[in-house]
Write a protein that holds these residues in place. Sequence first.
Motif, short mmCIF file in Angstrom:
data_model
loop_
_atom_site.label_atom_id
_atom_site.label_comp_id
_atom_site.label_asym_id
_atom_site.label_seq_id
_atom_site.Cartn_x
_atom_site.Cartn_y
_atom_site.Cartn_z
N GLY A 1 34.87 39.94 40.24
CA GLY A 1 34.83 40.28 41.66
C GLY A 1 36.10 39.70 42.44
O GLY A 1 36.26 40.32 44.07
N LEU A 2 36.49 38.64 41.90
CA LEU A 2 37.23 38.01 42.85
C LEU A 2 38.80 38.63 42.89
O LEU A 2 38.90 38.87 44.30
CB LEU A 2 37.79 36.52 42.37
CG LEU A 2 38.41 35.59 43.30
CD1 LEU A 2 37.39 35.20 44.04
CD2 LEU A 2 38.27 34.39 42.86
N LEU A 3 39.43 39.32 41.64
CA LEU A 3 40.65 39.98 42.23
C LEU A 3 40.16 41.80 42.83
O LEU A 3 41.35 41.94 43.44
CB LEU A 3 40.78 40.75 40.65
CG LEU A 3 41.29 39.33 39.58
CD1 LEU A 3 41.99 40.25 38.13
CD2 LEU A 3 42.59 39.14 39.96
N VAL A 4 39.54 41.72 43.04
CA VAL A 4 38.71 42.70 43.47
C VAL A 4 38.58 42.90 45.22
O VAL A 4 39.22 44.12 46.08
CB VAL A 4 37.11 43.52 43.16
CG1 VAL A 4 36.77 44.86 44.37
CG2 VAL A 4 37.33 44.30 41.55
N HIS A 5 37.96 41.83 45.30
CA HIS A 5 38.53 40.79 47.02
C HIS A 5 39.17 41.35 47.19
O HIS A 5 39.90 41.25 48.71
CB HIS A 5 37.03 40.30 46.63
CG HIS A 5 35.55 40.39 47.12
ND1 HIS A 5 34.82 40.84 45.92
CD2 HIS A 5 34.62 41.46 48.01
CE1 HIS A 5 34.12 41.38 46.60
NE2 HIS A 5 33.80 42.11 47.98
N PHE A 6 40.41 40.18 46.10
CA PHE A 6 42.07 40.10 46.56
C PHE A 6 42.00 41.50 47.00
O PHE A 6 43.27 41.97 47.91
CB PHE A 6 42.55 39.61 46.12
CG PHE A 6 42.16 37.94 45.90
CD1 PHE A 6 42.99 37.69 47.30
CD2 PHE A 6 41.61 37.13 45.04
CE1 PHE A 6 42.69 35.58 47.09
CE2 PHE A 6 41.74 35.95 45.52
CZ PHE A 6 41.94 34.70 45.97
N VAL A 7 42.25 42.78 46.81
CA VAL A 7 42.92 43.68 46.33
C VAL A 7 42.45 44.85 48.00
O VAL A 7 42.95 45.13 48.61
CB VAL A 7 42.60 44.42 45.67
CG1 VAL A 7 42.57 46.36 45.46
CG2 VAL A 7 43.28 44.14 43.99
N PHE A 8 41.05 44.40 47.96
CA PHE A 8 40.19 44.76 48.95
C PHE A 8 41.21 44.38 50.70
O PHE A 8 41.32 44.58 51.60
CB PHE A 8 38.69 45.26 49.51
CG PHE A 8 38.23 45.90 48.23
CD1 PHE A 8 39.09 46.70 47.81
CD2 PHE A 8 36.39 45.40 47.87
CE1 PHE A 8 38.25 47.34 46.66
CE2 PHE A 8 36.33 46.28 47.07
CZ PHE A 8 36.61 47.57 46.67
N VAL B 1 35.85 38.41 57.74
CA VAL B 1 34.86 38.75 57.01
C VAL B 1 35.06 38.71 55.35
O VAL B 1 34.11 38.36 55.02
CB VAL B 1 33.87 40.04 57.14
CG1 VAL B 1 32.88 40.55 56.63
CG2 VAL B 1 33.36 39.97 58.70
N MET B 2 36.28 39.58 55.17
CA MET B 2 36.79 39.93 53.86
C MET B 2 37.44 38.25 53.78
O MET B 2 37.06 38.16 52.19
CB MET B 2 37.71 40.49 53.83
CG MET B 2 37.92 42.07 53.79
SD MET B 2 36.59 42.15 52.43
CE MET B 2 37.59 42.08 51.13
N SER B 3 37.84 37.43 54.22
CA SER B 3 38.14 35.64 53.91
C SER B 3 36.38 35.18 53.23
O SER B 3 36.74 34.39 53.15
CB SER B 3 39.08 35.11 54.90
OG SER B 3 39.59 35.79 55.09
N MET B 4 35.82 35.38 54.69
CA MET B 4 34.31 35.10 54.13
C MET B 4 34.05 35.32 52.42
O MET B 4 33.21 34.49 51.91
CB MET B 4 33.08 35.27 55.61
CG MET B 4 31.60 34.65 54.97
SD MET B 4 30.81 34.97 56.32
CE MET B 4 30.22 36.36 55.92
#
Length: 929
Positions: free
Chosen positions: A8-15, A896-899
């Motif tokens: 999940g962390l990797l996916v959100h880093f990509v986003f 928001v993505m950072s949060m």
Amino acid sequence: MLLFFILGLLVHFVFFGSIFDIYFTSPLVHGMTPQFTPLPPPAKRLVLFVADGLRADTLYEFDENGNTRAPFIRNIIMHEGSWGISHTRVPTESRPGHVALIAGFYEDVSAVAKGWKENPVGFDSLVNESKYTWSWGSPDILTMFAKGVGGDHIYTYSYDAESEDFGAHDVTKLDTWVFDNVKEFFHAARNNQSLFSKVNEEKIVFFLHLLGIDTNGHAHRPTSREYKDNVKVVDDGIKEIVSMLEHFYGNDGKTAFIFTSDHGMTDWGFHGAGHPSETLTPFVSWGAGIKYPQKVSAQKFDDAFLKEWKLENWKRQDIHQADVAPLMASLIGVPFPLNSVGILPIDYLNNTDLFKAESMFTNAMQILEQFKVKYTHKNGYYYNFKIKYKLLSESKQLNILRKARSYIKQRKYDEAVSLCKELIHLALKGLSYYHTYDRFFLGINVVLGFVGWTSYASLLIIKSHSITRGVSKEVKKPSHLLPCSFIAISVLVAFFLLIQDCPWTYYVYCLLPMPIWYAVLREFQVIQDFVLSLLTFPPSQLVGYLFVFTLGIEVLVLSFFYRYMLTAGLIAFACWPFITQLWTRAKSISLSWIFFSLLLAVFPLMPVVGRKPDIFLVMGAGLLVLLLSLCVVTSLIRRKDRFINEELLLHLFQMLSIVLSMCVVYTTHDSLLKKQGLPLFNQIISWITLASSFVLPLLSPTSLFERLFSILLSSMSAYLLLSTGYEALFPLVLSCLMFVWIQVEQETLQQLSVSYKQKVTSLQFTYNPDITQFRQIYLDDVRRAFFLVFFLVTAFFGTGNIASVNSFDLASVYCFLTVFSPFMMGALMMWKILIPFVLVMCAFEAVQLTTQLSSKSLFLMVLIISDIMALHFFFLVKDYGSWLDIGTSISQYVIVMSMTIVLVFLNGLAHLLTTKKLELCGKPKSHLI
């Protein structure tokens, strides 16, 4: 669980990274042919004065006695040159402002990762195109135009970075240092033949960067006497330099002078956003090639500034900040900076119509060169699918250039200038078209990934718990057709990207949705059973749930635009006990919830922090914390536990830390007012207090109340040192509401007849029931997850600390340091922002413990809500309109993505602060309950 969070962390880093690849890519291209006007320039040399942080109104207006603050500059406006306002763009920072002035383009947004300090990419500038350039001022500004530039024609003279001290007795020395060194330089040139010959060359530039006004503005505010008096110092210094240069060059009339600013400043002493006080800067030019003052009876500007400044009879000519670079290049006859997007303001030129037309033609050719290179570069990616900007085809380019050249030969100069301006506007639109061409394609792929990830996280919750009736636990195995189909589609997508020669990041954005959606669709049976279970709900009830959930999400989204929406949400929270059984079951807890919700609702209505500093409010917050601590200590003394001494000593030490923080804040404020600088003792105490705030909570008992209270005391001791006004009360009120929230959640859980073993007052953070005892999830748990997200957003925007870039107040860090250090100051401000986050997340840990809910499921719901908000902001991102609108929309998505990403780390930090315990000596003792 661990594998899921890593993925999940990797996916959100990509986003998160996608927004930089889609919107934060460099607009610069390289390989253009230099363009210059083939006529003798009016000036041999140019002197550029940049008064960092100077507002237009401060320079032009009269003081309280009816006298001008800059008599020399006003004399220039009325008798020798032309004037106006230079309109800057966001971000109104020193680096972007100077890049726009000297290089002619608005800051490469990829520089945000460099902190606006270094060149993220190479770019051309007036300094590089000159024969020689000498510059004096701040090392942060001067070096970025000299770094990576070939040749030895750029000379910089700067003071030490430590000189930029906001607490110094007299920061006008930053300006007087520049003036004194310029005088010494020309004095030395008279006795140095090599230097003398260089300063008498053509196409040379002298750049004087004056940082004193900006430093005084940060330290004392632009409304202060120090800031306004600094304007007089700069005016006197410029007068002396101009007189010296005219004498040195024998009044040859070949020197052009330009005086302007990189950005303005808000009334509360900061800059970075789009307030008019930040974007309106002065622009005054005179000397060789500059038009003399023009008397007019009426002007096109309808603002009230002209009458207030008593300049309504002298023609005002406003320009965009990037237009200054082509103006300066035209004055001394050097090629226009290759990356410049500025349009030559020919109304400033005192020259023949032929020179103006030729200069405008050169300007058009220079921008057209960028358009051609951008077109060639973009079609390198899409050579099988040629893309063209139809408004500016090759035939139209040739036709406009041919017509413009014909008009110049026929001496139809006005027509030629008009045609060149048309070509410039078309070329600039074309540059934007090619720069943003990939955004829709990449955006679709990111949205697919977002929706897929949110769906997958939802399925994980559904599989783990029975949210609704009738959810089947039996899942059929998917057929082999599904994985084969996704593999085939992935191969086709990769082949398409390969033949288009796309960057490697495109493969990530386009292929990432494939495994995510495969993981979703392989749970088809779960999806089917979930849909069938929803049909068992009454339609009105289902619609009601959806409406409340959607309304809550919209309130969160709107709070990013309007802070008062947080107040509306907190008022709704205050009314919540009345629509549940909580009011009848626990009136005292309900009253506490209502009181603190309404009290917290006041903060979003307050003005942004920094407008009116008030140290007495900081002192008041400290006294309230001490009063609360005394109540706790009194209760501890009444207890008769064997190991109470250690706990009591810890609380007394933390109370002493609060007192020291109050003393440091007061004495530092008093010392800076007296211009005595930051006392070393205060600085040492501040850093020790900050460091100890991480350790002291770990020494307290792990019982829920004692540990949370210890975290509050340590956080408040650091927060007080970082406060300047009413925001010091914010963590205290927020923490009180968090304590009540923990009790409220246990009471609401009783309504569902869920058994629990212990009361809140006796729970231990180390208490870890067997995983099999975790209960099933309820719809009320979705509300708990929403509460957490709402409190996090309130912690984010409650005091306006990050409502906009320019709401930061550098005075917040003056207890720690006053010498300008952007990264250290930024780190301290970031910790100030994180403290309310930590308090909320620690309370969330307690809520999970008291409600006996699996942290995995509750945390997944929080991530889903955050991702829905992020997707919302992804659709709201703009690539049109003003630069402020574009920048704001992007920053909202990034926040928001950072949060979402930081939430994972905050959860770990909160777990560490609440469950771990340090022992000073000996083996751990077993505290009595």
